[in-house]
Design a protein around this motif. Sequence first.
Motif, PDB file in Angstrom:
ATOM      1  N   ALA A 148       0.827  -1.204   0.000  1.00 48.79           N
ATOM      2  CA  ALA A 148       0.000   0.000   0.000  1.00 48.79           C
ATOM      3  C   ALA A 148       0.860   1.253   0.000  1.00 48.79           C
ATOM      4  CB  ALA A 148      -0.913   0.007   1.219  1.00 48.79           C
ATOM      5  N   TRP A 149       0.207   2.338  -0.356  1.00 50.22           N
ATOM      6  CA  TRP A 149       0.803   3.667  -0.218  1.00 50.22           C
ATOM      7  C   TRP A 149      -0.092   4.512   0.678  1.00 50.22           C
ATOM      8  CZ3 TRP A 149       5.508   5.226  -1.822  1.00 50.22           C
ATOM      9  CH2 TRP A 149       6.172   4.419  -2.753  1.00 50.22           C
ATOM     10  N   TYR A 150       0.517   5.164   1.626  1.00 51.89           N
ATOM     11  CA  TYR A 150      -0.145   6.122   2.495  1.00 51.89           C
ATOM     12  C   TYR A 150       0.491   7.490   2.253  1.00 51.89           C
ATOM     13  CZ  TYR A 150      -2.198   2.376   5.347  1.00 51.89           C
ATOM     14  OH  TYR A 150      -2.927   1.293   5.800  1.00 51.89           O
ATOM     15  N   ARG A 151      -0.195   8.522   2.695  1.00 55.56           N
ATOM     16  CA  ARG A 151       0.404   9.846   2.636  1.00 55.56           C
ATOM     17  C   ARG A 151       0.001  10.658   3.864  1.00 55.56           C
ATOM     18  NH1 ARG A 151      -3.029  12.514  -2.427  1.00 55.56           N
ATOM     19  NH2 ARG A 151      -5.052  12.661  -1.355  1.00 55.56           N
ATOM     20  N   GLN A 152       0.862  11.598   4.186  1.00 56.61           N
ATOM     21  CA  GLN A 152       0.591  12.484   5.315  1.00 56.61           C
ATOM     22  C   GLN A 152       0.933  13.904   4.913  1.00 56.61           C
ATOM     23  OE1 GLN A 152       2.499  11.420   9.023  1.00 56.61           O
ATOM     24  NE2 GLN A 152       1.021  12.613  10.194  1.00 56.61           N
ATOM     25  N   ALA A 153      -0.098  14.721   4.844  1.00 56.02           N
ATOM     26  CA  ALA A 153       0.086  16.129   4.511  1.00 56.02           C
ATOM     27  C   ALA A 153       0.388  16.908   5.792  1.00 56.02           C
ATOM     28  CB  ALA A 153      -1.169  16.671   3.840  1.00 56.02           C
TER      29      ALA A 153
END
Length: 121
Positions: A34-39
């Motif tokens: 999976a890919w997650y992101r955090q802005a």
Amino acid sequence: VQLQASGGGLVQPGGSLSISCAASTNIAILYDMAWYRQAPGKQRELVANITRDGTAVYDDSVKGRFTISRDNANKMSYLHMNDLKPEDTAIYYCNAQGTPYSDPIYLYEYWGQGTLVTVSS
């Protein structure tokens, strides 16, 4: 480091970018990737997930623009991002579930160190 993410950078709105994730040779089998992101100032969120047989799911915010893929033989995952928007700016983290050669009975969760994607003109 069990997962190594790479490929982030600065891209203009509407542009495209691909990021990749390489798994350590210590990992015997990879299951979901999976890919997650955090802005900035926000919680980490799931962007996309792909099963070992290639079934993918996406967050609504990226559907139709992002594509997750994987290479099981080379233990890699990829996130191809099109029509990027400023709100896609974030640190992108790769994630995987797998079993190491040293402990093949248990399922581990692995995280990469993150790669920064900045969408700005």
